[in-house]
Scaffold this motif. Structure first.
Motif, mmCIF file in Angstrom:
data_model
loop_
_atom_site.group_PDB
_atom_site.id
_atom_site.type_symbol
_atom_site.label_atom_id
_atom_site.label_comp_id
_atom_site.label_asym_id
_atom_site.label_seq_id
_atom_site.Cartn_x
_atom_site.Cartn_y
_atom_site.Cartn_z
ATOM 1 N N LEU A 73 0.842 -1.195 0.000
ATOM 2 C CA LEU A 73 0.000 0.000 0.000
ATOM 3 C C LEU A 73 0.881 1.249 0.000
ATOM 4 C CD1 LEU A 73 -2.755 -0.968 2.608
ATOM 5 C CD2 LEU A 73 -2.783 -1.249 0.129
ATOM 6 N N HIS A 74 0.498 2.216 -0.812
ATOM 7 C CA HIS A 74 1.263 3.454 -0.940
ATOM 8 C C HIS A 74 0.345 4.634 -0.618
ATOM 9 C CE1 HIS A 74 4.431 1.182 -3.110
ATOM 10 N NE2 HIS A 74 3.400 0.497 -3.573
ATOM 11 N N LEU A 75 0.812 5.514 0.239
ATOM 12 C CA LEU A 75 0.050 6.700 0.616
ATOM 13 C C LEU A 75 0.610 7.914 -0.112
ATOM 14 C CD1 LEU A 75 -2.024 8.253 2.327
ATOM 15 C CD2 LEU A 75 -0.299 8.380 4.142
ATOM 16 N N CYS A 76 -0.219 8.509 -0.951
ATOM 17 C CA CYS A 76 0.159 9.724 -1.678
ATOM 18 C C CYS A 76 -0.782 10.830 -1.211
ATOM 19 C CB CYS A 76 0.010 9.528 -3.185
ATOM 20 S SG CYS A 76 0.806 8.033 -3.810
ATOM 21 N N CYS A 77 -0.256 11.817 -0.512
ATOM 22 C CA CYS A 77 -1.167 12.814 0.041
ATOM 23 C C CYS A 77 -0.538 14.200 0.087
ATOM 24 C CB CYS A 77 -1.639 12.418 1.443
ATOM 25 S SG CYS A 77 -0.358 12.454 2.692
ATOM 26 N N ALA A 78 -1.429 15.181 0.049
ATOM 27 C CA ALA A 78 -0.994 16.546 0.268
ATOM 28 C C ALA A 78 -0.538 16.672 1.715
ATOM 29 C CB ALA A 78 -2.141 17.503 -0.021
ATOM 30 N N MET A 79 0.367 17.598 1.981
ATOM 31 C CA MET A 79 0.934 17.723 3.312
ATOM 32 C C MET A 79 0.003 18.493 4.256
ATOM 33 S SD MET A 79 3.898 16.188 3.601
ATOM 34 C CE MET A 79 2.863 14.889 2.915
ATOM 35 N N GLU A 94 1.894 2.240 11.318
ATOM 36 C CA GLU A 94 1.156 1.211 12.048
ATOM 37 C C GLU A 94 0.270 0.394 11.117
ATOM 38 O OE1 GLU A 94 -0.942 3.238 15.130
ATOM 39 O OE2 GLU A 94 0.879 4.071 16.009
ATOM 40 N N LEU A 95 -0.223 1.012 10.046
ATOM 41 C CA LEU A 95 -1.081 0.323 9.081
ATOM 42 C C LEU A 95 -0.283 -0.409 8.005
ATOM 43 C CD1 LEU A 95 -3.852 3.038 8.730
ATOM 44 C CD2 LEU A 95 -4.206 0.700 9.544
ATOM 45 N N GLY A 96 1.028 -0.332 8.075
ATOM 46 C CA GLY A 96 1.859 -1.095 7.155
ATOM 47 C C GLY A 96 2.041 -0.474 5.787
ATOM 48 N N VAL A 97 2.016 0.843 5.695
ATOM 49 C CA VAL A 97 2.228 1.504 4.408
ATOM 50 C C VAL A 97 3.641 1.225 3.894
ATOM 51 C CG1 VAL A 97 2.564 3.779 3.361
ATOM 52 C CG2 VAL A 97 0.525 3.324 4.682
ATOM 53 N N TRP A 98 3.758 0.962 2.585
ATOM 54 C CA TRP A 98 5.059 0.645 2.009
ATOM 55 C C TRP A 98 5.834 1.915 1.664
ATOM 56 C CZ3 TRP A 98 7.541 -3.774 2.204
ATOM 57 C CH2 TRP A 98 8.691 -3.946 1.425
ATOM 58 N N SER A 99 5.128 2.927 1.160
ATOM 59 C CA SER A 99 5.801 4.187 0.830
ATOM 60 C C SER A 99 4.867 5.359 1.096
ATOM 61 C CB SER A 99 6.262 4.209 -0.628
ATOM 62 O OG SER A 99 5.170 4.437 -1.508
ATOM 63 N N ILE A 100 5.468 6.505 1.393
ATOM 64 C CA ILE A 100 4.731 7.748 1.610
ATOM 65 C C ILE A 100 5.233 8.757 0.584
ATOM 66 C CG2 ILE A 100 4.279 9.638 3.219
ATOM 67 C CD1 ILE A 100 4.699 7.564 5.479
ATOM 68 N N ARG A 101 4.311 9.286 -0.230
ATOM 69 C CA ARG A 101 4.691 10.170 -1.330
ATOM 70 C C ARG A 101 3.960 11.507 -1.200
ATOM 71 N NH1 ARG A 101 5.470 5.985 -6.360
ATOM 72 N NH2 ARG A 101 5.924 4.133 -5.096
ATOM 73 N N PRO A 102 4.636 12.541 -0.697
ATOM 74 C CA PRO A 102 4.009 13.863 -0.588
ATOM 75 C C PRO A 102 3.630 14.404 -1.967
ATOM 76 C CG PRO A 102 6.026 13.737 0.722
ATOM 77 C CD PRO A 102 6.003 12.530 -0.149
ATOM 78 N N LEU A 178 -4.698 8.287 -3.057
ATOM 79 C CA LEU A 178 -4.371 9.710 -3.175
ATOM 80 C C LEU A 178 -5.331 10.514 -2.320
ATOM 81 C CD1 LEU A 178 -3.610 9.928 -6.963
ATOM 82 C CD2 LEU A 178 -2.224 11.049 -5.232
ATOM 83 N N ILE A 179 -4.768 11.315 -1.424
ATOM 84 C CA ILE A 179 -5.570 12.166 -0.544
ATOM 85 C C ILE A 179 -5.216 13.622 -0.827
ATOM 86 C CG2 ILE A 179 -6.177 12.719 1.836
ATOM 87 C CD1 ILE A 179 -7.013 9.916 1.002
#
Length: 387
Positions: A73-79, A94-102, A178-179
């Motif tokens: 899972l990859h989290l792509c979100c605005a800051m 904690e939810l096991g995200v693989w990558s965080i992409r601002p 994407l958030i």
């Protein structure tokens, strides 16, 4: 078990070399003493257990390699703003995200930064939760660039939405959510998402804050991924007889080598391969019960096993029923702490203790309010005296 971060975990029997920050945390903050045991994580899938020895030494006693998740899972979100971002990073780990992409969007306000601090927060969350994989932090980029990279990496894209649409698309594979910023995605950004075949992910009828939407979306996608993988295993895989037994045999080999977590994955795959084969349920139940201390999953697997075997297998049914009773007795003991067999009485006693504590808390609050009022009067009198 309390854990420390070690970027290079050695083999069992060797001494773990910790970074100065982790060394200080272990021996000054946690006050580790000789004989105590701690977990170790390297953020790359290696987990270990170590014992403290004299001379502030942490020696590895067991070590295992956790396989990478089948679906990343990859989290792509605005800051969001700093304080909200801190909490979001911890929850993502904690939810096991693989990558965080601002992502920089049209309506973005806050800016990314402080990547070293972010990694510290992610490490702490991994240590707290036991997540063996430290999320990777990507550089902040504009939305078109992020979408292009996700497409190149063959990652399915979802975005938070109030539209009531059940996610579909391909069953397996990595997923990204994407958030957008507090102001939401601009119309041209929604159009861009649709052109990239991104799917709306319904998070309820109300508009959520950025950090709330991110956590909800990750939880929904994680649950969805498990469900879809099960469907894929049941309806797409072929040769369910021999393949199922091969998975069970592979799982048993992992149990013998000490890799209980890896064995659980194999046994779950065997069950998905052939849900009617009782051996997969029994193997899963045993490793959860005897090796991993996972009583809830063990109970479920034991009960499924009993449903799949013939009624005339009296001896085997008796063994499994005894195991089920033993687990239930342990759970009951943990609940009542061995002091009472009457759970209703235990609940009533707990409720009474809560009420007593609440009354004491109310008294303390009243005393505090009175002291604050008295202090305010003294300050006013002092000011008037100076005049």
């Amino acid at each position: 078990m309390r854990r420390v971060f070690c970027s290079d975990i050695p083999e069992a029997g060797e001494v773990a070399i910790l970074e100065p920050r982790e060394q200080e945390h272990l021996f000054k903050v946690l006050r580790a003493r000789a004989g105590e045991r701690f977990g170790l994580l390297d953020g790359k899938g290696v987990c270990a257990e170590g014992v403290v020895e004299n001379g502030k030494i942490l020696r590895v006693v067991s070590r295992e390699v956790v396989p990478e998740p089948q679906v990343k899972l990859h989290l792509c979100c605005a800051m969001p703003k700093k304080q909200k971002l801190d909490q979001l990073l911890k929850q993502a780990a904690e939810l096991g995200v693989w990558s965080i992409r601002p992502v920089r969007c049209v309506h973005s306000v806050a800016e990314g930064g402080g990547r070293e601090r972010w990694e510290v927060l992610l490490r702490e969350a991994c240590k707290q939760s036991g997540n063996p994989f430290l999320p990777r932090i990507e550089p902040e980029e504009k939305l078109p660039a992020v979408l292009e990279k996700l497409e190149q990496e063959n990652i399915k894209i979802y975005y938070g939405s109030v539209t009531v649409v059940e996610p579909g698309g391909r069953i397996a594979g990595d997923k990204a959510v994407l958030i957008g910023p507090e102001g939401g995605f601009a119309p041209e950004e929604i159009e861009m998402l649709e052109k990239k075949s991104a799917e709306p992910l319904n998070l309820g009828p109300y508009v959520l804050r950025l950090e709330t939407a991110a956590v909800c979306a990750l939880a929904v996608l994680r649950k969805l991924s498990v469900f879809m993988l099960t469907l894929l295993a049941v309806f797409v895989m072929t040769g369910c007889g021999d393949d199922c037994q091969e998975l069970i045999d592979e799982g048993n080999e992992l149990v013998e080598s000490g890799d209980g977590n890896g064995a659980v994955i194999k046994f779950r795959m065997a069950i998905a391969e052939n849900p009617e084969n009782p051996n997969g349920y029994l193997a899963l139940a045993k490793v959860c019960d005897e090796k991993l201390n996972e009583p809830v999953e063990a109970l479920h697997a034991y009960e499924m096993y009993l449903k799949k075997i013939p009624q005339d297998e009296v001896e085997q049914r008796g063994i499994v029923e005894a195991a089920i009773k033993n687990i239930k007795d342990k759970l009951a003991g943990e609940w009542s702490d061995g002091s009472s067999t009457d759970s209703n009485a235990e609940v009533m006693e707990l409720q009474h203790q809560v009420e007593v504590l609440q009354k004491e808390l109310n008294k303390v609050k009243k005393q505090r309010d009175k002291m604050m009022a008295d202090n305010n009067k003294l300050r006013s009198a002092s000011k008037n005296g100076r005049r």
